[in-house]
Design a protein around this motif. Structure first.
Motif, PDB file in Angstrom:
ATOM      1  N   TYR A 218       0.855  -1.447   0.062  1.00  0.00           N
ATOM      2  CA  TYR A 218      -0.281   0.097  -0.587  1.00  0.00           C
ATOM      3  C   TYR A 218       0.761   1.109  -0.314  1.00  0.00           C
ATOM      4  CZ  TYR A 218       0.401  -0.869   4.947  1.00  0.00           C
ATOM      5  OH  TYR A 218       0.585  -1.353   6.408  1.00  0.00           O
ATOM      6  N   VAL A 219       2.184   1.285  -0.205  1.00  0.00           N
ATOM      7  CA  VAL A 219       2.688   2.601   0.066  1.00  0.00           C
ATOM      8  C   VAL A 219       3.261   2.635  -1.861  1.00  0.00           C
ATOM      9  CG1 VAL A 219       3.956   2.217   2.179  1.00  0.00           C
ATOM     10  CG2 VAL A 219       5.204   1.165  -0.072  1.00  0.00           C
ATOM     11  N   THR A 220       2.724   1.413  -2.570  1.00  0.00           N
ATOM     12  CA  THR A 220       2.951   1.922  -4.081  1.00  0.00           C
ATOM     13  C   THR A 220       2.344   3.369  -4.423  1.00  0.00           C
ATOM     14  OG1 THR A 220       4.027  -0.551  -4.688  1.00  0.00           O
ATOM     15  CG2 THR A 220       3.118   0.773  -6.841  1.00  0.00           C
ATOM     16  N   PRO A 221       2.744   4.084  -5.194  1.00  0.00           N
ATOM     17  CA  PRO A 221       1.923   5.318  -5.789  1.00  0.00           C
ATOM     18  C   PRO A 221       1.226   4.866  -6.998  1.00  0.00           C
ATOM     19  CG  PRO A 221       4.115   6.077  -5.755  1.00  0.00           C
ATOM     20  CD  PRO A 221       4.219   3.858  -5.998  1.00  0.00           C
ATOM     21  N   ALA A 222      -0.180   5.472  -6.312  1.00  0.00           N
ATOM     22  CA  ALA A 222      -1.342   4.614  -7.691  1.00  0.00           C
ATOM     23  C   ALA A 222      -0.844   5.402  -8.959  1.00  0.00           C
ATOM     24  CB  ALA A 222      -2.535   5.469  -6.896  1.00  0.00           C
ATOM     25  N   GLY A 223      -1.131   4.605  -9.829  1.00  0.00           N
ATOM     26  CA  GLY A 223      -1.241   4.973 -11.078  1.00  0.00           C
ATOM     27  C   GLY A 223       0.135   4.049 -11.948  1.00  0.00           C
ATOM     28  N   LYS A 224       0.126   3.282 -13.080  1.00  0.00           N
ATOM     29  CA  LYS A 224       1.426   2.652 -13.574  1.00  0.00           C
ATOM     30  C   LYS A 224       2.436   4.106 -13.817  1.00  0.00           C
ATOM     31  CE  LYS A 224      -1.876  -1.061 -14.628  1.00  0.00           C
ATOM     32  NZ  LYS A 224      -1.788  -1.549 -15.630  1.00  0.00           N
ATOM     33  N   LYS A 225       1.997   4.932 -14.328  1.00  0.00           N
ATOM     34  CA  LYS A 225       3.225   6.233 -15.498  1.00  0.00           C
ATOM     35  C   LYS A 225       4.187   6.814 -14.138  1.00  0.00           C
ATOM     36  CE  LYS A 225      -0.273   7.328 -18.835  1.00  0.00           C
ATOM     37  NZ  LYS A 225      -0.926   7.961 -19.564  1.00  0.00           N
ATOM     38  N   ILE A 226       3.727   7.057 -12.683  1.00  0.00           N
ATOM     39  CA  ILE A 226       4.331   7.284 -11.965  1.00  0.00           C
ATOM     40  C   ILE A 226       6.135   6.056 -11.688  1.00  0.00           C
ATOM     41  CG2 ILE A 226       4.969   7.609  -9.333  1.00  0.00           C
ATOM     42  CD1 ILE A 226       1.840   8.103  -9.470  1.00  0.00           C
ATOM     43  N   SER A 227       6.625   7.121 -12.050  1.00  0.00           N
ATOM     44  CA  SER A 227       8.335   6.721 -11.976  1.00  0.00           C
ATOM     45  C   SER A 227       9.216   6.034 -10.748  1.00  0.00           C
ATOM     46  CB  SER A 227       8.841   7.206 -12.415  1.00  0.00           C
ATOM     47  OG  SER A 227      10.648   6.650 -12.090  1.00  0.00           O
ATOM     48  N   LYS A 228       8.984   4.777 -10.339  1.00  0.00           N
ATOM     49  CA  LYS A 228       9.216   4.065  -8.914  1.00  0.00           C
ATOM     50  C   LYS A 228      11.123   3.297  -9.164  1.00  0.00           C
ATOM     51  CE  LYS A 228       5.223   1.869  -9.059  1.00  0.00           C
ATOM     52  NZ  LYS A 228       5.086   2.775 -10.154  1.00  0.00           N
ATOM     53  N   LYS A 229      12.319   3.861  -8.165  1.00  0.00           N
ATOM     54  CA  LYS A 229      13.217   3.583  -8.436  1.00  0.00           C
ATOM     55  C   LYS A 229      13.513   2.921  -7.084  1.00  0.00           C
ATOM     56  CE  LYS A 229      16.093   6.314 -11.377  1.00  0.00           C
ATOM     57  NZ  LYS A 229      16.992   6.910 -11.842  1.00  0.00           N
ATOM     58  N   GLU A 230      14.572   2.489  -7.297  1.00  0.00           N
ATOM     59  CA  GLU A 230      15.189   1.884  -5.902  1.00  0.00           C
ATOM     60  C   GLU A 230      16.905   1.965  -6.399  1.00  0.00           C
ATOM     61  OE1 GLU A 230      12.186  -1.378  -4.601  1.00  0.00           O
ATOM     62  OE2 GLU A 230      14.143  -1.774  -5.665  1.00  0.00           O
ATOM     63  N   LYS A 231      17.731   2.620  -5.362  1.00  0.00           N
ATOM     64  CA  LYS A 231      19.142   2.664  -5.469  1.00  0.00           C
ATOM     65  C   LYS A 231      19.791   2.133  -4.451  1.00  0.00           C
ATOM     66  CE  LYS A 231      22.319   6.164  -6.680  1.00  0.00           C
ATOM     67  NZ  LYS A 231      22.624   7.505  -6.930  1.00  0.00           N
ATOM     68  N   ILE A 232      20.755   1.488  -4.317  1.00  0.00           N
ATOM     69  CA  ILE A 232      21.677   1.416  -3.045  1.00  0.00           C
ATOM     70  C   ILE A 232      23.169   1.153  -3.208  1.00  0.00           C
ATOM     71  CG2 ILE A 232      21.944  -0.625  -1.559  1.00  0.00           C
ATOM     72  CD1 ILE A 232      19.748  -2.213  -2.294  1.00  0.00           C
ATOM     73  N   LEU A 233      23.959   1.610  -3.027  1.00  0.00           N
ATOM     74  CA  LEU A 233      25.014   1.679  -2.597  1.00  0.00           C
ATOM     75  C   LEU A 233      26.223   0.608  -1.834  1.00  0.00           C
ATOM     76  CD1 LEU A 233      27.788   3.051  -4.179  1.00  0.00           C
ATOM     77  CD2 LEU A 233      27.136   5.313  -3.760  1.00  0.00           C
ATOM     78  N   LEU A 234      27.215   0.330  -1.682  1.00  0.00           N
ATOM     79  CA  LEU A 234      27.301  -0.686  -0.674  1.00  0.00           C
ATOM     80  C   LEU A 234      29.263   0.013  -1.236  1.00  0.00           C
ATOM     81  CD1 LEU A 234      27.429  -2.289   1.467  1.00  0.00           C
ATOM     82  CD2 LEU A 234      27.149  -4.472  -0.345  1.00  0.00           C
ATOM     83  N   ASN A 235      29.943   0.235   0.107  1.00  0.00           N
ATOM     84  CA  ASN A 235      31.494   0.079  -0.083  1.00  0.00           C
ATOM     85  C   ASN A 235      31.234  -0.412   1.085  1.00  0.00           C
ATOM     86  OD1 ASN A 235      32.617   2.005  -1.996  1.00  0.00           O
ATOM     87  ND2 ASN A 235      31.077   2.613  -1.111  1.00  0.00           N
ATOM     88  N   VAL A 236      32.470  -1.686   1.483  1.00  0.00           N
ATOM     89  CA  VAL A 236      33.067  -2.622   2.746  1.00  0.00           C
ATOM     90  C   VAL A 236      35.279  -2.273   2.482  1.00  0.00           C
ATOM     91  CG1 VAL A 236      33.490  -5.155   2.752  1.00  0.00           C
ATOM     92  CG2 VAL A 236      31.200  -4.414   1.360  1.00  0.00           C
ATOM     93  N   ASN A 237      35.188  -2.325   3.545  1.00  0.00           N
ATOM     94  CA  ASN A 237      36.662  -2.524   4.212  1.00  0.00           C
ATOM     95  C   ASN A 237      36.815  -2.351   5.379  1.00  0.00           C
ATOM     96  OD1 ASN A 237      38.867  -0.839   4.376  1.00  0.00           O
ATOM     97  ND2 ASN A 237      38.815   1.078   3.582  1.00  0.00           N
ATOM     98  N   PRO A 238      37.125  -3.222   5.716  1.00  0.00           N
ATOM     99  CA  PRO A 238      36.671  -4.219   7.062  1.00  0.00           C
ATOM    100  C   PRO A 238      38.256  -3.488   7.350  1.00  0.00           C
ATOM    101  CG  PRO A 238      37.771  -5.876   5.716  1.00  0.00           C
ATOM    102  CD  PRO A 238      37.091  -4.737   4.791  1.00  0.00           C
ATOM    103  N   GLY A 239      39.656  -2.407   7.225  1.00  0.00           N
ATOM    104  CA  GLY A 239      40.277  -2.365   7.538  1.00  0.00           C
ATOM    105  C   GLY A 239      42.206  -3.190   7.839  1.00  0.00           C
ATOM    106  N   THR A 240      40.989  -5.013   7.397  1.00  0.00           N
ATOM    107  CA  THR A 240      42.435  -5.448   7.939  1.00  0.00           C
ATOM    108  C   THR A 240      43.657  -5.564   6.869  1.00  0.00           C
ATOM    109  OG1 THR A 240      41.181  -7.190   6.196  1.00  0.00           O
ATOM    110  CG2 THR A 240      41.136  -7.271   8.591  1.00  0.00           C
TER     111      THR A 240
END
Length: 751
Positions: A216-238
């Motif tokens: 129910y958080v999806t916007p009503a209407g197929k023409k509305i742009s819905k974009k997911e984005k993830i950026l991940l950086n890993v540096n354990p320090g070793t």
């Protein structure tokens, strides 16, 4: 509080059926879950969410497409919560050592309120393991908001008109904040930052970020742009190889260097993600892996001493041995533990006993105002002994009486005085606070410092909000042990089991650092170094002045009681924010020390560190800064009136409240208040008046609303209606006469 929240969301979803999205099927709003079959827990946020706070149901409508709505009588008390539709979401995650820093950016729209009306919006942010909120920024059409930490002294001249429910934790991992008066149809851009711990198991680090959105958080209407984005950086320090193991979302590799990984995910979607974002990686090593990082402070750092961070990773669990154990469980069975807390504690203890090896030994002390021992001596963990203790628990674990922690702790220390070739462990479980806590710490400090070889490890576990968690932290620090807590009654069993499993997996004990220069001024957190556990990496941090050596030696005792030595090499780094990684640990340790020593200088030091790093503390309050974009665009210079605490031409600061745990509640412990009972503050006079006015008909008509009164009046005959009308008119006239006599005719006295 969580149940009230779920009920409010349930009411909001029912209320959202009033919203009309047109006849086109492509803009039909998604169906909410079936209300009859869904539990209250299903309405708690499992991902970043924003809700419209609806007190007046008459304002609910589509701001773009107003429709005919039948008039609604009465108000929602408590207010209903309508989930707002989301149009974009992004995550940026930075993983360093055993900590992850998460920045979430999202956009939501107030799609459920008339364009001419406004409502409050409630932001809810679930966080991962040991999450700590660092800041919130909200941008709307004419205003912007951001959170800020300050001391109580700094905030004393500012507006304290915020309500208690405007900010806080719905659950220990769900942070909520209310943004006041947002117009219908407005778009909200929200940025939230928090830190959380990485889980560690079987030589793997695991990241879990809440990212599961309901339909129910999806916007009503197929023409509305819905974009997911993830950026991940890993540096354990070793500075060694890092291997990616699993990922919940299809990540694209951006960069791979020795000791560092970078990935991204970006996609237009028809539906939002329905699973949390998870990622696991390992730093492969057949044996123990350790080192230390050095870094200079920034120009803005209040503490200009150099920083260091020492890490030890257990390595391959198949090649590590753990200590033989002598365990004493010290369990609170006072009257406040009655019901679910005690039943879950019993279940967790049954599981703990089942994990003991036959060569281990154990005992258990139950306490309230008195103490109850299972055995006068330590018992080998045979099957017969485990069956006997389980039966003993079932008979003797009856909640009742007060709380006396000192006596059972002393008995546990004495029972373990003869431990030589095994690791003595004490597990203290309590839901209460007592008056002699500092005395208990003094006694334990003296007894533990006089021990040779392996002193008893004290692992503490706090239940609910009434116990003094800094007392428990102090005890665990003195005993080189671990601390954990369950503020949610549903988490008692799982967290107790996890604490026992982790604390029972020591592979190195009596750790110390060697070959440090005599002229080196060193401050280490924690000062008494805990054991290295198979299920948890060990990270120490601190500050120093002087010359730190290029190599140091970590010395310890192995499970076979032989000596161990590991050479740690220095590595200078600028890419890892050591001050942020160590801030939470240092704030918690220093707060416990400030409580124990009653040192005001330490309290000021904690407050300064909290404000600088953004981590909440017991000595800082959170405030919401409100900026007027219109005034800023016109170039109006801010001028604050300290008496009013309101800046009409610049940022307005609304002091919310302290987010700390406090230092226990002795009164609630004496009164045997349930450990997980929510502490609520009484409403102010204005709130009492509003609630009384909105509920007057409900109290007169068996909690019915004004609409019920109208329906009742519509069923009476005409003559009765005329009589009632004339009676009300007569009463109104008498009221007018009295008013005139008081104001007009009696003005000479009142002037």
């Amino acid at each position: 509080m969580a149940d009230d929240f779920s009920k409010a969301v349930d009411d909001g979803l029912r209320l959202s059926k009033r919203i009309y999205f047109g006849k086109d099927r492509s803009v039909t709003p998604p169906k909410p879950p079936t209300m009859e079959k869904s539990s209250s827990a299903s309405f708690l946020p499992a991902s970043p969410m924003v809700y419209a706070v609806i007190s007046d149901p008459g304002i609910v409508d589509n701001p773009d497409m107003p429709s005919y709505q039948p008039h609604v009588h009465g108000r929602c008390d408590p207010p209903a919560l309508i989930p707002l539709q989301m149009s974009g979401i992004s995550l940026e995650v930075q993983c360093y050592l055993d900590t992850a820093f998460v920045t979430m950016k999202g956009s939501w729209r107030v799609h459920c309120v008339m364009g001419s009306r406004s409502c409050d919006c409630r932001v809810a942010i679930p966080m991962g393991e040991q999450g700590s909120v660092l800041g919130v920024e909200v941008d709307i059409s004419r205003k912007s908001y951001c959170t800020q930490l300050a001391t109580a002294e700094d905030n004393k001249d500012y507006d304290r008109g915020a309500r208690v429910q405007d900010l806080g934790f719905l659950k220990p991992h769900i942070f909520t904040l209310i943004i006041p008066q947002v117009d219908g149809g407005t778009n909200l851009s929200i940025k939230v930052s928090w830190s959380q711990k990485l889980l560690y198991d079987e030589d793997q680090f695991s990241l879990i970020v809440p990212f599961s959105f309901l339909e129910y958080v999806t916007p009503a209407g197929k023409k509305i742009s819905k974009k997911e984005k993830i950026l991940l950086n890993v540096n354990p320090g070793t500075g060694t190889e890092v291997l990616c193991k699993t990922s919940s979302h299809p990540l694209k590799e951006l960069e791979r260097r020795v000791g560092q990984l970078a990935y991204s995910y970006e996609q237009e979607v028809l539906k939002w993600s329905t699973i949390d974002f998870t990622f696991s990686y390992s730093v492969p090593s057949d044996s123990l892996l350790g080192g230390f990082l050095l870094q200079s402070p920034s120009m803005h750092d209040a503490d200009q001493r150099e920083m260091f961070c020492i890490y030890l990773f257990p390595g391959n669990p198949q090649k590590q041995k753990v200590f033989r154990r002598e365990v004493v469980f010290v369990v609170d069975i006072s009257g406040s533990m009655r019901g679910k807390p005690l039943e879950d504690m019993k279940s967790a203890l049954y599981m703990a006993f089942s994990k003991l090896d036959p060569e281990d030994s154990f005992n258990i002390i139950a306490f309230n105002g008195e103490t109850y021992l299972f055995s006068s001596t330590m018992m080998p963990a045979t099957k017969e002994a485990v069956d006997n203790v389980n039966e003993w628990i079932g008979i003797n674990f009856v909640a009742g009486g007060g709380t006396n922690i000192s006596q059972p702790l002393d008995q546990a220390i004495e029972m373990l005085s003869g431990a030589r070739s095994s690791l003595p462990l004490i597990f203290l479980f309590t839901d209460g606070s007592v008056e002699d806590e500092r005395h208990i710490c003094d006694v334990m400090k003296r007894k533990l410092s006089n021990r040779e070889s392996l002193c008893p490890r004290i692992h503490t576990f706090g239940i609910g909000y009434h116990c003094n968690h800094y007392f428990l932290r102090t005890l665990s620090a003195l005993g080189r042990g671990s601390y954990d807590a369950a503020f949610d009654p549903d988490l008692i069993k799982t967290r107790v089991q996890r604490l026992f499993s982790k604390a029972s997996s020591s592979i190195l004990a009596n750790l110390s650092l060697d070959t440090l220069e005599d002229d080196l001024d060193l401050e280490v957190f924690p000062s008494r170094i805990p054991d290295l556990l198979l299920d948890s990496p060990l990270v120490l941090s601190g500050r120093y002045q002087g010359s730190f050596p290029e190599n140091i030696k970590a010395k310890a005792v192995l499970p076979d009681m032989s000596n161990f030595c590991l050479n740690l090499k220095a590595q200078k780094t600028k890419d890892i924010p050591l001050d942020k990684i160590s801030a939470k640990q240092q704030i918690e340790i220093l707060t416990a020390q400030a409580w124990f020593s009653e040192d005001k200088e330490l309290e000021a030091k904690v407050a300064k560190m909290s404000i600088q790093t953004g981590f909440v503390s017991e000595y800082t309050c959170m405030a919401l800064l409100e900026s007027d974009k219109t005034a800023e665009q016109k170039g109006v210079s801010p001028k604050t009136d300290p008496k009013k605490g309101v800046d009409s031409k610049g940022p307005k600061r609304i002091v919310l409240r302290n987010l700390g745990l406090g230092f226990g509640n002795v009164t609630a412990t004496i009164d045997n208040v349930s450990p997980c009972a929510e502490e609520t503050k009484g409403p102010e006079a204005a709130e009492i008046f509003v609630k009384a006015a909105s509920n007057c008909c409900g109290k007169l008509c068996n909690h019915c609303c004004c609409m019920c009164c109208i329906q009742c009046c519509s069923k009476i005959n005409d003559r009765c209606a005329i009589v009632l009308t004339q009676l009300c008119s007569a009463l109104a006239c008498f009221g007018c006469f009295e008013c005139c006599a008081e104001i007009c005719c009696g003005g000479q006295d009142g002037r």
